[in-house]
Design a protein around this motif. Sequence first.
Motif, PDB file in Angstrom:
ATOM      1  N   GLU A   7       0.864  -1.170   0.000  1.00 54.34           N
ATOM      2  CA  GLU A   7       0.000   0.000   0.000  1.00 54.34           C
ATOM      3  C   GLU A   7       0.904   1.224   0.000  1.00 54.34           C
ATOM      4  O   GLU A   7       1.844   1.289   0.791  1.00 54.34           O
ATOM      5  CB  GLU A   7      -0.861  -0.022   1.271  1.00 54.34           C
ATOM      6  CG  GLU A   7      -1.695   1.210   1.462  1.00 54.34           C
ATOM      7  CD  GLU A   7      -2.461   1.153   2.777  1.00 54.34           C
ATOM      8  OE1 GLU A   7      -3.473   0.429   2.830  1.00 54.34           O
ATOM      9  OE2 GLU A   7      -2.030   1.813   3.736  1.00 54.34           O
ATOM     10  N   ARG A  16       0.559   5.357   0.168  1.00 55.89           N
ATOM     11  CA  ARG A  16      -0.327   6.512   0.367  1.00 55.89           C
ATOM     12  C   ARG A  16       0.369   7.766  -0.145  1.00 55.89           C
ATOM     13  O   ARG A  16       1.518   8.037   0.219  1.00 55.89           O
ATOM     14  CB  ARG A  16      -0.648   6.707   1.847  1.00 55.89           C
ATOM     15  CG  ARG A  16      -1.548   5.653   2.399  1.00 55.89           C
ATOM     16  CD  ARG A  16      -1.840   5.881   3.883  1.00 55.89           C
ATOM     17  NE  ARG A  16      -2.719   4.834   4.350  1.00 55.89           N
ATOM     18  CZ  ARG A  16      -4.036   4.958   4.442  1.00 55.89           C
ATOM     19  NH1 ARG A  16      -4.613   6.106   4.135  1.00 55.89           N
ATOM     20  NH2 ARG A  16      -4.776   3.963   4.844  1.00 55.89           N
ATOM     21  N   ALA A  67      -3.616   8.220 -12.097  1.00 63.68           N
ATOM     22  CA  ALA A  67      -3.841   6.854 -11.621  1.00 63.68           C
ATOM     23  C   ALA A  67      -3.501   5.841 -12.706  1.00 63.68           C
ATOM     24  O   ALA A  67      -3.032   4.735 -12.408  1.00 63.68           O
ATOM     25  CB  ALA A  67      -5.283   6.697 -11.157  1.00 63.68           C
ATOM     26  N   SER A  93      -4.515  -0.882  -7.820  1.00 64.12           N
ATOM     27  CA  SER A  93      -5.837  -0.289  -7.625  1.00 64.12           C
ATOM     28  C   SER A  93      -5.647   0.969  -6.794  1.00 64.12           C
ATOM     29  O   SER A  93      -4.586   1.176  -6.190  1.00 64.12           O
ATOM     30  CB  SER A  93      -6.744  -1.269  -6.874  1.00 64.12           C
ATOM     31  OG  SER A  93      -6.894  -2.455  -7.606  1.00 64.12           O
ATOM     32  N   HIS A  94      -6.667   1.812  -6.738  1.00 62.24           N
ATOM     33  CA  HIS A  94      -6.542   3.014  -5.919  1.00 62.24           C
ATOM     34  C   HIS A  94      -7.897   3.407  -5.347  1.00 62.24           C
ATOM     35  O   HIS A  94      -8.943   3.055  -5.888  1.00 62.24           O
ATOM     36  CB  HIS A  94      -5.939   4.165  -6.714  1.00 62.24           C
ATOM     37  CG  HIS A  94      -6.855   4.740  -7.748  1.00 62.24           C
ATOM     38  ND1 HIS A  94      -7.086   4.120  -8.957  1.00 62.24           N
ATOM     39  CD2 HIS A  94      -7.624   5.854  -7.742  1.00 62.24           C
ATOM     40  CE1 HIS A  94      -7.939   4.845  -9.650  1.00 62.24           C
ATOM     41  NE2 HIS A  94      -8.285   5.903  -8.938  1.00 62.24           N
ATOM     42  N   THR A 126      -4.592   9.619  -1.569  1.00 61.93           N
ATOM     43  CA  THR A 126      -4.901   8.524  -2.479  1.00 61.93           C
ATOM     44  C   THR A 126      -4.095   7.320  -2.028  1.00 61.93           C
ATOM     45  O   THR A 126      -2.897   7.435  -1.775  1.00 61.93           O
ATOM     46  CB  THR A 126      -4.553   8.880  -3.934  1.00 61.93           C
ATOM     47  OG1 THR A 126      -5.306  10.032  -4.318  1.00 61.93           O
ATOM     48  CG2 THR A 126      -4.880   7.739  -4.875  1.00 61.93           C
ATOM     49  N   VAL A 127      -4.766   6.196  -1.908  1.00 66.86           N
ATOM     50  CA  VAL A 127      -4.108   4.958  -1.507  1.00 66.86           C
ATOM     51  C   VAL A 127      -4.015   4.054  -2.735  1.00 66.86           C
ATOM     52  O   VAL A 127      -5.028   3.677  -3.319  1.00 66.86           O
ATOM     53  CB  VAL A 127      -4.889   4.246  -0.383  1.00 66.86           C
ATOM     54  CG1 VAL A 127      -4.162   2.981   0.045  1.00 66.86           C
ATOM     55  CG2 VAL A 127      -5.103   5.180   0.804  1.00 66.86           C
ATOM     56  N   LEU A 128      -2.788   3.764  -3.130  1.00 67.80           N
ATOM     57  CA  LEU A 128      -2.509   2.819  -4.212  1.00 67.80           C
ATOM     58  C   LEU A 128      -2.187   1.485  -3.558  1.00 67.80           C
ATOM     59  O   LEU A 128      -1.440   1.438  -2.575  1.00 67.80           O
ATOM     60  CB  LEU A 128      -1.314   3.292  -5.031  1.00 67.80           C
ATOM     61  CG  LEU A 128      -1.434   4.654  -5.697  1.00 67.80           C
ATOM     62  CD1 LEU A 128      -0.065   5.166  -6.102  1.00 67.80           C
ATOM     63  CD2 LEU A 128      -2.360   4.574  -6.887  1.00 67.80           C
ATOM     64  N   CYS A 166       6.368   7.585  -8.681  1.00 64.15           N
ATOM     65  CA  CYS A 166       5.755   8.602  -7.821  1.00 64.15           C
ATOM     66  C   CYS A 166       6.587   9.883  -7.843  1.00 64.15           C
ATOM     67  O   CYS A 166       6.054  10.980  -8.009  1.00 64.15           O
ATOM     68  CB  CYS A 166       5.632   8.099  -6.380  1.00 64.15           C
ATOM     69  SG  CYS A 166       4.368   6.852  -6.101  1.00 64.15           S
TER      70      CYS A 166
END
Length: 65
Positions: free
Chosen positions: A4, A6, A16, A23-24, A31-33, A50
């Motif tokens: 995960e 963040r 995204a 997923s996000h 936003t949590v990937l 990132c």
Amino acid sequence: MRYEIRVEGHLSEALAKAFPELSHVVMSGQTVLFGPVVDQAHLYGLLARCQSLGLRVLEMRQLPE
């Protein structure tokens, strides 16, 4: 392994899409990937992506299997 990541703010759909393997979800100004990470090189590649997109990583953690 599942991870995960963040990041600060709300990722647009265009940003995204830079992470097709993850997923996000957007929540509380972040936003949590999340999703599978093949190996350490893949993880470093995600973090480099990132950075290149100007995203501020707030937290990264390995999720339980």
